[in-house]
Write an enzyme that holds these catalytic residues in place. Structure first.
Site, PDB file in Angstrom:
ATOM      1  N   ARG A 108       0.843  -1.196   0.000  1.00  0.00           N
ATOM      2  CA  ARG A 108       0.000   0.000   0.000  1.00  0.00           C
ATOM      3  C   ARG A 108       0.880   1.249   0.000  1.00  0.00           C
ATOM      4  NH1 ARG A 108      -5.089   1.579  -1.407  1.00  0.00           N
ATOM      5  NH2 ARG A 108      -6.188   2.754   0.206  1.00  0.00           N
ATOM      6  N   THR A 405      -9.143  -0.005 -10.793  1.00  0.00           N
ATOM      7  CA  THR A 405      -8.248  -0.783  -9.941  1.00  0.00           C
ATOM      8  C   THR A 405      -8.263  -2.123 -10.632  1.00  0.00           C
ATOM      9  OG1 THR A 405      -8.679   0.470  -7.930  1.00  0.00           O
ATOM     10  CG2 THR A 405      -8.218  -1.877  -7.621  1.00  0.00           C
ATOM     11  N   ASN A 425      -5.652   4.114  -7.650  1.00  0.00           N
ATOM     12  CA  ASN A 425      -6.903   4.675  -7.143  1.00  0.00           C
ATOM     13  C   ASN A 425      -7.857   5.014  -8.278  1.00  0.00           C
ATOM     14  OD1 ASN A 425      -8.783   5.279  -5.206  1.00  0.00           O
ATOM     15  ND2 ASN A 425      -8.071   7.361  -4.863  1.00  0.00           N
ATOM     16  N   SER A 476      -8.131   0.970   2.872  1.00  0.00           N
ATOM     17  CA  SER A 476      -8.503   0.426   1.562  1.00  0.00           C
ATOM     18  C   SER A 476      -9.674  -0.536   1.693  1.00  0.00           C
ATOM     19  CB  SER A 476      -7.299  -0.313   0.973  1.00  0.00           C
ATOM     20  OG  SER A 476      -7.648  -0.982  -0.220  1.00  0.00           O
ATOM     21  N   GLY A 497     -13.517  -1.931  -7.540  1.00  0.00           N
ATOM     22  CA  GLY A 497     -14.876  -1.466  -7.256  1.00  0.00           C
ATOM     23  C   GLY A 497     -15.019  -0.581  -6.030  1.00  0.00           C
ATOM     24  N   GLY A 498     -13.907  -0.031  -5.494  1.00  0.00           N
ATOM     25  CA  GLY A 498     -14.013   0.816  -4.300  1.00  0.00           C
ATOM     26  C   GLY A 498     -14.682   0.005  -3.192  1.00  0.00           C
TER      27      GLY A 498
HETATM   28  O1  DON Z   1      -7.944   0.988  -1.982  1.00  0.00           O
HETATM   29  C1  DON Z   1      -9.120   1.242  -2.253  1.00  0.00           C
HETATM   30  O2  DON Z   1     -10.062   0.796  -1.629  1.00  0.00           O
HETATM   31  C2  DON Z   1      -9.400   2.117  -3.449  1.00  0.00           C
HETATM   32  N1  DON Z   1      -8.270   2.945  -3.744  1.00  0.00           N
HETATM   33  C3  DON Z   1      -9.783   1.239  -4.580  1.00  0.00           C
HETATM   34  C4  DON Z   1     -10.246   2.042  -5.733  1.00  0.00           C
HETATM   35  C5  DON Z   1     -11.044   1.305  -6.687  1.00  0.00           C
HETATM   36  O3  DON Z   1     -11.356   0.158  -6.559  1.00  0.00           O
HETATM   37  C6  DON Z   1     -11.432   2.147  -7.824  1.00  0.00           C
HETATM   38  N2  DON Z   1     -12.218   1.576  -8.751  1.00  0.00           N
HETATM   39  N3  DON Z   1     -12.743   0.673  -9.080  1.00  0.00           N
END
Ligand code: DON
Length: 594
Positions: A108, A405, A425, A476, A497-498
């Site tokens: 990270r 991501t 990100n 995260s 997917g955030g």
């Molecule tokens: O680490 C995280 O949770 C975010 N930076 C992940 C971002 C993400 O999955 C963006 N799109 N799909």
């Protein structure tokens, strides 16, 4: 789009029929999916066919799962560079078959030493300027992906950095045709990217139009950077020639990352969080990800209900999933952060008895109002440090924000497994290419909370637990996960997917274990998502209207439309040992095996 009004107009007329809808909606509601890809010896699944091919070639040349995963990751940094790359970070779970051990590598990003909790607050207005944490050099945290890949390769790989970089160097130098996803993402981000001359030079025509579908993207600077790494190792990035370029860019464009920040960066080896679900063992990502903890927590809650009987994507199944999700995300908002800075009650959150206490107040046909977190500390053995700080999460995230991501899954012929999720990100990260390197800098600083109550890109807000501090890692949701059955490897799972990463991984696992879907069907089945705040139940296209109506009747604020995430997974047949790869139909990835 909220369906509440639409539904209300139907409601009076059909309420007497609702009980029948409940009965009718028990059963399968998933669209036809292609058959999974199968193979005997080894498999790589990723979000781009050329990256999967790079990994497969390594496997066929005698490399192990680590060699293949690292080669795939470097290739993804070229062909899907808007999602991940050496300017960003990653989490990896590696299962070593001969030692029966699961290793976690935390690559990270880390806040620079000069970062401050109020660094995105505008001096004159006193308000957070969200632009600063998402766009341009100040949004970048110290990258960790390369250090993590290098650690994996040195300790557990069998090939050299030069060997696994080879396919990526070729792709960067000879170019590749932009896919639909790539071209769309570039078109969406063009205004952000145009502002930086070093970025403009890579992705735009001289007339200022971005490269389009099917056009060839050449990345000669990135190829050169990879060549330097092949010759000199990752120290070139963290203390050598590339480090000097990064620091020069920081000086020229008022960034914060120093040579000290780069030399001080270390990937961390961690222990996986471990849980079980209906006799299967779940190994997943610990903090600073919230993913593994809440995945296990939700599975523990759902284990109390007979989802198999209730049926795939039936009203009751989705209702129960949503109730589990709400409770988990309420806890996430309060308890989760970088464990080096904040005490996280991992044992309590993942304990079966805590899940029992949460499941007990779930009503089968009525949504409950969740006003705050539970008390996982009550389920932590004595002597563990106490609750340190609070962060809360709220807001929406549209489908456009959901695929920036990447996840890759690998199995080799010795039975080693790799689940790796990597990111810069949001789409194209900060948008800033470090001049002369071809490296897109991440905007992972936006995963911190910039100020109490102020939303980040994903609509997340927070306070102390996830506040910015020097050398802290932002919270995260990435959830690379391995599933075993009676000691035998069964699934390799993960997704972008955030916050929806966590619920996507949950649903893929449940679709296989509870509903008996094959891995491709499990990935392609329509998804549901709830993250406590906003208090909305999101449903992908494909969930039938009668199910929507029932969920509304149970009290959910239902929001429908679009799709999200992009799972890339492998299932190992417990009887035959054959490998089955599933690549998300929502993306343009590929499962490749031999
Ligand atoms: O680490 C995280 O949770 C975010 N930076 C992940 C971002 C993400 O999955 C963006 N799109 N799909």
């Amino acid at each position: 789009m909220s369906i509440s009004n639409h539904i209300r107009s139907f409601r009076a007329g059909i309420s007497t029929l609702a009980i029948f809808f409940t009965i009718l909606s028990i059963g399968s509601t998933h669209a036809a999916a292609p058959l999974p890809t199968w193979a005997r010896h080894g498999m790589v699944v990723s979000a781009h066919p050329l990256a999967s091919q790079a990994g497969l070639d390594v496997l066929k040349a005698g490399g192990n799962a680590v060699d293949a995963a690292v080669a795939t990751a470097f290739a993804l940094g070229v062909v899907e560079g808007y999602s991940s790359g050496i300017g960003g970070g990653s989490f990896t779970l590696l299962h070593l078959a001969n030692r029966w051990e699961t290793i976690v590598v935390d690559g990270r990003e880390e806040a620079p030493g000069a970062a401050r909790s109020d660094m995105y607050v505008d001096n004159t207005t006193g308000k957070v300027n969200p632009e600063l944490s998402t766009t341009g050099i100040l949004a970048g945290a110290v990258p960790g992906h390369l250090a993590a890949l290098n650690l994996l390769l040195e300790r557990y790989g069998s090939m050299t950095l030069g060997q696994v970089l080879e396919p990526a160097i070729l792709l960067a130098d000879s170019g590749f045709e932009l896919s639909q996803t790539y071209a769309r993402s570039l078109a969406l981000q063009k205004d952000k990217l145009k502002r930086f001359p070093s970025t403009f030079a890579v992705f735009f025509h001289p007339d200022s139009t971005p490269l389009g579908l099917g056009e060839r993207l050449y990345q000669h600077d990135l190829a050169q950077t990879y060549r330097i790494l092949a010759d000199e190792g990752d120290k070139a990035f963290y203390r050598g020639e590339i480090a000097r370029r990064i620091v020069a860019a920081m000086k020229a464009d008022s960034g914060l990352i120093t040579m000290h920040d780069l030399t001080a960066y270390k990937p961390r080896l961690r222990k996986p969080v471990v849980g079980s679900y209906r006799g299967y063992s779940i190994y997943s990502m610990p903090p600073p990800s919230s993913g593994g903890v809440h995945l296990i927590q939700m599975l523990n809650i759902l284990e109390r209900f007979d989802l198999k009987y209730l049926g795939l994507n039936s009203s009751e199944t989705i209702h129960l999933e949503a109730e589990a999700m709400k409770r988990a995300f309420a806890d996430r908002a309060v308890f989760m952060g970088d464990p080096a800075f904040t005490s996280v009650p991992v044992t309590g959150l993942t304990s079966k008895t805590y899940a029992d206490s949460l499941a007990r107040n779930i009503s089968r046909f009525r949504t409950s109002k969740i006003t705050g977190p539970g008390n996982p500390w009550a389920f932590v053995p004595e002597g563990t440090p106490t609750l340190p700080s609070i962060s809360t999460e709220a807001g929406d995230s549209s489908a456009e924000k959901d695929r920036h991501t990447t996840h890759l899954s690998v199995v080799d012929r010795w039975g080693n497994l790799v689940a790796m999720t990597a990111t810069i990100n949001t789409g194209f990260g900060s948008g800033y290419v470090i001049p002369g390197t071809g490296i897109l800098l991440n905007n992972e600083m936006d995963d911190f909370s910039s100020a109490p109550g102020v939303e980040n890109f994903f609509g997340l807000v927070g306070s102390d637990a996830n506040a910015i501090a020097p050398h802290k890692r932002p919270l995260s949701s990435m959830t690379p996960t391995l599933v075993f059955y009676q000691g035998r490897p069964f699934m390799v799972v993960g997704s972008p997917g955030g916050p929806r990463i966590i619920t996507t991984v949950l649903e893929v696992i449940s679709n296989v274990i509870d509903h008996g879907l094959d891995i491709q069907e499990a990935i392609d089945a329509p998804r549901a998502h709830h993250q406590w705040k906003p208090d909305k139940l999101f449903l992908e296209d494909g969930i039938p209207f009668d199910v929507q109506e029932n969920l509304f009747r149970y009290g959910h604020d239902v929001s429908t439309g679009g799709n999200w995430s992009g799972a890339q997974c492998i299932l190992i047949d417990l009887e035959t040992g054959l490998l089955y790869g599933g690549t998300d139909s929502r993306q343009e990835g590929a499962a490749k095996g031999y």
